[in-house]
Scaffold this motif. Structure first.
Motif, short mmCIF file in Angstrom:
data_model
loop_
_atom_site.label_atom_id
_atom_site.label_comp_id
_atom_site.label_asym_id
_atom_site.label_seq_id
_atom_site.Cartn_x
_atom_site.Cartn_y
_atom_site.Cartn_z
N VAL A 160 48.02 -11.38 5.38
CA VAL A 160 49.04 -12.43 5.47
C VAL A 160 48.56 -13.57 6.38
CG1 VAL A 160 51.00 -10.98 4.87
CG2 VAL A 160 50.22 -11.03 7.24
N GLU A 167 51.31 -16.11 7.56
CA GLU A 167 52.25 -15.44 8.46
C GLU A 167 51.57 -15.04 9.76
OE1 GLU A 167 55.69 -13.33 6.57
OE2 GLU A 167 54.49 -11.66 7.31
N ARG A 200 58.24 -7.80 6.91
CA ARG A 200 57.36 -8.89 7.34
C ARG A 200 57.62 -9.29 8.79
NH1 ARG A 200 56.24 -12.92 4.69
NH2 ARG A 200 56.98 -12.41 2.59
N HIS A 251 55.38 -8.27 11.72
CA HIS A 251 54.22 -9.10 12.06
C HIS A 251 54.52 -10.01 13.24
CE1 HIS A 251 53.48 -8.65 7.46
NE2 HIS A 251 53.11 -7.58 8.11
#
Length: 406
Positions: free
Chosen positions: A140, A143, A314, A317
């Protein structure tokens, strides 16, 4: 072997420096571990599903002098990632350069944050390796950059310097739209609301409610996001995820329990003992400790929501580095049980954390990548492939072909 080597090295350094408390060579060892992890991510070849999509985008990218407004309109990528990618494309068309740039930024940011916030730095990096390293360095990218900006903004969040914090939150948002949650985070510091993000009796009511609510949110979340979407990109991504497995509940009972143990139980236990016995280098009575607790609880709550709707995963993260810091403060410390101080040796601590790491390894090695189960998640990362021989494992080739369907 390349992964096993760094795990063995980190376990040895945990014993030598975190447990034994030696200082000689500590900083040098820490820097060498960081360089090793940067090189693993930087020299890898065609590893990571999202990374392959980034590689394709990079091959179509314009140099910085050739960028036009169309480059920003005709893509789902946020503008700051496009600019970063374009700068790299200006230097070289080799995608390996982007891998190194991202790996350097991510690992320098994480290693600096860990150095500043826990005494047990090598144990924290060991947990980072198991829980965040692959995703932030091999998957990612956008991100990962947004999460790094959040860690840069931590000092302003901690000190209540909201103008500077929101400037960096905006920067994070322009790397990835998921960073919109950072604009909401300061609300958790308000009187009254703050108590909801403090570990206490109320937590044992809030946590089960969030777990149950996550399944209800699953049915309405994406319609709601599309309704309030600030940009066309957010609306488009909501629609995409609603049709993808990430938009639903991926976990059976065993998977849900694994998720709760890894991302909820261990952080909560560690936070309880750190606060109770005062092992942290910070006091949880002052603002820094309270703000650290708030973000740690945000990580726990997002983990509970992710049981019902996987897209909330997510936010690990962004936030899970804070539970990692708390767990690292707890490890190798004495515990007060029934008024008595109990000190455990190194082996006992390893046994305490073995279920945490074991469950994570199980999740990676045995999670199905496709519905039939013939492709496993780990095939995208193991065995390791490098830029020098550019060999692709047959199982990874299957995973790559499957990933191109989405």
């Amino acid at each position: 072997m390349i992964y096993l080597l760094i795990i063995i090295i980190l376990l040895f350094l945990c014993y030598l420096y975190d447990y034994r408390g030696n200082e000689k060579g500590r900083l040098l060892s820490y820097i060498l571990v960081m360089i090793y992890l940067i090189c693993i991510a930087g020299f890898r070849y065609r590893m990571g599903t999202d990374a392959l999509k980034y590689e394709y985008h990079y091959s179509q990218e314009h140099t910085i002098t050739e960028l036009t407004m169309g480059d920003f309109r005709n893509t789902r990528f946020a503008p700051l990632y496009i600019i970063l990618s374009s700068i790299c494309r200006t230097v070289t068309p080799e995608f390996m350069f982007v891998q190194f740039v991202i790996a350097i930024i991510v690992n320098m940011t994480v290693f600096k944050f860990v150095w500043d916030h826990t005494r047990h730095i090598f144990f924290a990096i060991l947990l980072y390796l198991f829980f965040l390293y692959i995703m932030l360095n091999m998957e990612v990218y956008r991100e990962a950059m947004a999460a790094c900006v959040f860690l840069w903004s931590w000092q302003y969040f901690r000190d209540g310097k909201w103008v500077k914090y929101y400037i960096l939150a905006t920067v994070a948002f322009f790397f990835h739209v998921s960073a919109i949650v950072l604009f909401i985070l300061p609300i958790c510091c308000c009187p009254g609301i703050k108590s909801l993000f403090t570990l206490g009796k109320q937590t044992y009511i809030i946590a089960p409610l969030l777990l149950v609510a996550s399944f209800g949110i699953n049915y309405v979340l994406f319609d709601f996001i599309q309704m309030i979407a600030l940009t066309d990109t957010m609306a488009e991504r909501a629609e995409t995820y609603s049709k993808h497995t990430l938009g639903g509940n991926l976990l059976n009972m065993a998977g849900a329990l694994t998720q709760i143990i890894k991302y909820v139980a261990y952080p909560m236990v560690a936070l309880y003992f750190v606060k109770k016995d005062g092992h942290s280098s910070r006091s949880f009575q002052n603002r820094e400790g309270q703000r650290m607790e708030i973000v740690c609880m945000m990580a726990i709550y997002s983990a509970l929501l992710s049981v019902g709707i996987a897209i909330f995963h997510r936010y690990h993260h962004y936030f899970y580095i804070f539970p990692i810091v708390i767990m690292s403060e707890w490890v190798f410390s004495w515990m007060k049980v029934r008024g008595k101080k109990i000190s455990l040796n190194f082996i006992y601590w390893i046994f305490i954390f073995m279920p945490l790491i074991g469950l994570q390894l199980y999740s990676v090695f045995f999670t199905h990548y496709n519905k039939s189960g013939t492709i496993k998640v780990y095939m995208m990362y193991y065995p390791y492939s490098n830029q020098f021989d550019k060999e692709i494992d047959p199982d990874r080739a299957k995973a790559i072909r499957y990933s191109r369907r989405y």
